[in-house]
Write a protein that holds these residues in place. Structure first.
Motif, PDB file in Angstrom:
ATOM      1  N   GLY A 101      55.104  -2.434  -1.026  1.00 24.06           N
ATOM      2  CA  GLY A 101      55.709  -2.792   0.258  1.00 24.06           C
ATOM      3  C   GLY A 101      54.679  -3.263   1.269  1.00 24.06           C
ATOM      4  O   GLY A 101      54.952  -4.168   2.076  1.00 24.06           O
ATOM      5  N   ASP A 102      53.484  -2.679   1.223  1.00 27.57           N
ATOM      6  CA  ASP A 102      52.412  -3.129   2.112  1.00 27.57           C
ATOM      7  C   ASP A 102      52.037  -4.576   1.826  1.00 27.57           C
ATOM      8  O   ASP A 102      51.800  -5.369   2.753  1.00 27.57           O
ATOM      9  CB  ASP A 102      51.170  -2.249   1.923  1.00 27.57           C
ATOM     10  CG  ASP A 102      51.372  -0.810   2.362  1.00 27.57           C
ATOM     11  OD1 ASP A 102      52.365  -0.523   3.060  1.00 27.57           O
ATOM     12  OD2 ASP A 102      50.512   0.025   2.007  1.00 27.57           O
ATOM     13  N   LEU A 103      51.991  -4.942   0.552  1.00 31.71           N
ATOM     14  CA  LEU A 103      51.604  -6.309   0.183  1.00 31.71           C
ATOM     15  C   LEU A 103      52.688  -7.310   0.548  1.00 31.71           C
ATOM     16  O   LEU A 103      52.387  -8.425   0.999  1.00 31.71           O
ATOM     17  CB  LEU A 103      51.281  -6.371  -1.311  1.00 31.71           C
ATOM     18  CG  LEU A 103      50.113  -5.499  -1.774  1.00 31.71           C
ATOM     19  CD1 LEU A 103      49.909  -5.640  -3.285  1.00 31.71           C
ATOM     20  CD2 LEU A 103      48.825  -5.847  -1.030  1.00 31.71           C
ATOM     21  N   VAL A 104      53.944  -6.926   0.364  1.00 33.08           N
ATOM     22  CA  VAL A 104      55.046  -7.791   0.787  1.00 33.08           C
ATOM     23  C   VAL A 104      54.978  -8.020   2.301  1.00 33.08           C
ATOM     24  O   VAL A 104      55.132  -9.151   2.790  1.00 33.08           O
ATOM     25  CB  VAL A 104      56.395  -7.168   0.381  1.00 33.08           C
ATOM     26  CG1 VAL A 104      57.559  -7.892   1.070  1.00 33.08           C
ATOM     27  CG2 VAL A 104      56.565  -7.205  -1.134  1.00 33.08           C
ATOM     28  N   ALA A 105      54.731  -6.944   3.042  1.00 31.03           N
ATOM     29  CA  ALA A 105      54.641  -7.070   4.498  1.00 31.03           C
ATOM     30  C   ALA A 105      53.432  -7.912   4.914  1.00 31.03           C
ATOM     31  O   ALA A 105      53.480  -8.620   5.932  1.00 31.03           O
ATOM     32  CB  ALA A 105      54.568  -5.679   5.130  1.00 31.03           C
ATOM     33  N   LEU A 106      52.362  -7.838   4.126  1.00 31.84           N
ATOM     34  CA  LEU A 106      51.197  -8.671   4.414  1.00 31.84           C
ATOM     35  C   LEU A 106      51.533 -10.150   4.243  1.00 31.84           C
ATOM     36  O   LEU A 106      51.154 -10.987   5.080  1.00 31.84           O
ATOM     37  CB  LEU A 106      50.062  -8.263   3.477  1.00 31.84           C
ATOM     38  CG  LEU A 106      48.637  -8.647   3.843  1.00 31.84           C
ATOM     39  CD1 LEU A 106      48.246  -8.106   5.206  1.00 31.84           C
ATOM     40  CD2 LEU A 106      47.672  -8.132   2.769  1.00 31.84           C
ATOM     41  N   LEU A 107      52.275 -10.484   3.192  1.00 31.44           N
ATOM     42  CA  LEU A 107      52.732 -11.866   3.034  1.00 31.44           C
ATOM     43  C   LEU A 107      53.613 -12.287   4.201  1.00 31.44           C
ATOM     44  O   LEU A 107      53.484 -13.404   4.718  1.00 31.44           O
ATOM     45  CB  LEU A 107      53.511 -12.022   1.725  1.00 31.44           C
ATOM     46  CG  LEU A 107      52.754 -11.955   0.406  1.00 31.44           C
ATOM     47  CD1 LEU A 107      53.704 -12.282  -0.748  1.00 31.44           C
ATOM     48  CD2 LEU A 107      51.551 -12.876   0.383  1.00 31.44           C
ATOM     49  N   ASP A 108      54.509 -11.400   4.601  1.00 34.88           N
ATOM     50  CA  ASP A 108      55.391 -11.717   5.732  1.00 34.88           C
ATOM     51  C   ASP A 108      54.578 -11.990   6.993  1.00 34.88           C
ATOM     52  O   ASP A 108      54.896 -12.911   7.757  1.00 34.88           O
ATOM     53  CB  ASP A 108      56.374 -10.570   5.975  1.00 34.88           C
ATOM     54  CG  ASP A 108      57.404 -10.420   4.870  1.00 34.88           C
ATOM     55  OD1 ASP A 108      57.586 -11.369   4.078  1.00 34.88           O
ATOM     56  OD2 ASP A 108      58.032  -9.340   4.792  1.00 34.88           O
ATOM     57  N   HIS A 109      53.551 -11.196   7.214  1.00 36.34           N
ATOM     58  CA  HIS A 109      52.714 -11.379   8.404  1.00 36.34           C
ATOM     59  C   HIS A 109      52.120 -12.781   8.443  1.00 36.34           C
ATOM     60  O   HIS A 109      52.078 -13.424   9.495  1.00 36.34           O
ATOM     61  CB  HIS A 109      51.602 -10.337   8.444  1.00 36.34           C
ATOM     62  CG  HIS A 109      50.590 -10.589   9.522  1.00 36.34           C
ATOM     63  ND1 HIS A 109      50.780 -10.170  10.824  1.00 36.34           N
ATOM     64  CD2 HIS A 109      49.397 -11.257   9.510  1.00 36.34           C
ATOM     65  CE1 HIS A 109      49.747 -10.551  11.563  1.00 36.34           C
ATOM     66  NE2 HIS A 109      48.900 -11.212  10.786  1.00 36.34           N
ATOM     67  N   TYR A 110      51.664 -13.254   7.290  1.00 39.85           N
ATOM     68  CA  TYR A 110      51.022 -14.570   7.241  1.00 39.85           C
ATOM     69  C   TYR A 110      52.020 -15.703   7.010  1.00 39.85           C
ATOM     70  O   TYR A 110      51.628 -16.876   6.956  1.00 39.85           O
ATOM     71  CB  TYR A 110      49.946 -14.591   6.160  1.00 39.85           C
ATOM     72  CG  TYR A 110      48.692 -13.840   6.556  1.00 39.85           C
ATOM     73  CD1 TYR A 110      47.778 -14.403   7.440  1.00 39.85           C
ATOM     74  CD2 TYR A 110      48.440 -12.562   6.071  1.00 39.85           C
ATOM     75  CE1 TYR A 110      46.636 -13.718   7.825  1.00 39.85           C
ATOM     76  CE2 TYR A 110      47.292 -11.869   6.448  1.00 39.85           C
ATOM     77  CZ  TYR A 110      46.392 -12.450   7.322  1.00 39.85           C
ATOM     78  OH  TYR A 110      45.264 -11.764   7.706  1.00 39.85           O
TER      79      TYR A 110
END
Length: 314
Positions: free
Chosen positions: A88-97
């Protein structure tokens, strides 16, 4: 943080209800994201040799200290480190960028997270590159129980789960020595001994083999773990059986193109049936120990960039 001149400065990003310490390079290459995921007991800095090479090849590189590491958040609950939270952290990181998907590269535990991300969120991963740890086949028995039956109660995965806090305290008390002793290569062959290997490494007076990195580079890892302690990163191990249950509900086949890089001298065994679960995989073996991208940076970079070039051209 003491760092190489070509390693990017850190920023703290709020994602998925926590903060991640993120090192970003190559924003001018926006549209070609590559996310690098470290293992244990590692740090984003373990990718210091790959970041500039990927940027020079035209990629936007994003590498985080994952939760529990460095200055990233360290939740107290053990279950906060399960595969759903880590991916979930990595998905949110993609969303951030603002990215729909990316190429993910993992090493060791980072490989486990990348495999899990590709299973749980397949639409967010376009290509997979993993080092050291092949696809973790579930089997019929939860992983910790299977390891205990095969390798005994002192095997460090089992010990971390069955005796919580014991190893953490020893590693916290001997941080510099433990990291000096574990980051070695060209180790002489030895008869396997009884006991818990990580505790033994933390207490060993003299290292064996040759150092993987310079003292200045090692200082980055030592300073990070002296600040964070080891419990939060060891909590990843304490979710192994929870992850086994969580992954029961997903399609176990990974359809994305994948590159698997092994070290010939790595204690982690290669998967004999990797293509059964990752049908579009290429496998490469290097004359390396476990810390592949740090031991053989030029070879790793050539393998990664050559593979990416071929697949980006498709």
């Amino acid at each position: 943080m003491r760092r190489a001149a070509d390693f990017p400065p850190p920023i703290l990003l709020p994602v998925n209800g926590i903060e991640l310490e993120v090192f970003e390079a190559g924003r001018h290459n926006a549209g070609k994201p590559v996310v690098l995921c470290h293992g244990w007991p590692e740090h984003a800095y373990s990718w210091r040799h790959q970041v500039p090479a990927l940027v020079a090849a035209g990629y936007h590189v994003i590498v985080a200290n994952q939760r529990g590491y460095g200055r990233s958040s360290r939740p107290a609950e053990v279950t906060a480190y399960d595969i759903e939270h880590l991916t979930g952290d990595l998905v949110a990181l993609l969303d951030h960028y603002g990215y729909d998907d990316a190429t993910f590269i993992g090493h060791d535990w980072g490989s486990f997270v990348v495999w899990g991300l590709t299973l749980l969120h397949p639409n967010r991963v376009n290509k997979v590159i993993n080092l050291s740890l092949p696809y973790p086949e579930r089997g019929q028995t939860p992983w910790v129980a299977a390891m205990e039956a095969a390798l005994g109660s002192d095997y460090y995965f089992v010990h971390f789960n069955r005796q919580p806090g014991v190893a953490d305290a020893v590693l916290d008390a001997n941080t510099a020595r433990f990291l000096r002793n574990i980051y070695r290569t060209d180790e002489p062959s030895a008869v396997p001994r009884s006991g818990m290997v990580m505790i033994d490494l933390a207490r060993a007076e003299q290292p064996v083999g040759e150092p993987v990195m310079s003292e200045r580079e090692l200082d980055v890892f030592v300073a990070a773990f002296e600040s964070s302690g080891f419990t939060s990163s060891i909590n990843w191990y304490r979710n192994l059986d929870r992850n086994w249950h969580l992954l029961a509900r997903v399609n176990p086949i990974i359809e994305q193109p994948a590159l698997m890089i092994y070290g010939y001298r790595d204690a982690v065994a290669r998967a004999e049936n990797l293509a059964a679960f990752v049908p579009h995989v290429e496998e490469v073996t290097m004359n390396s120990g476990h810390w592949i991208q740090q031991e053989k940076p030029d070879e790793v970079n050539r393998a990664i960039l050559g593979w990416l070039q071929r697949h980006d051209a498709d």
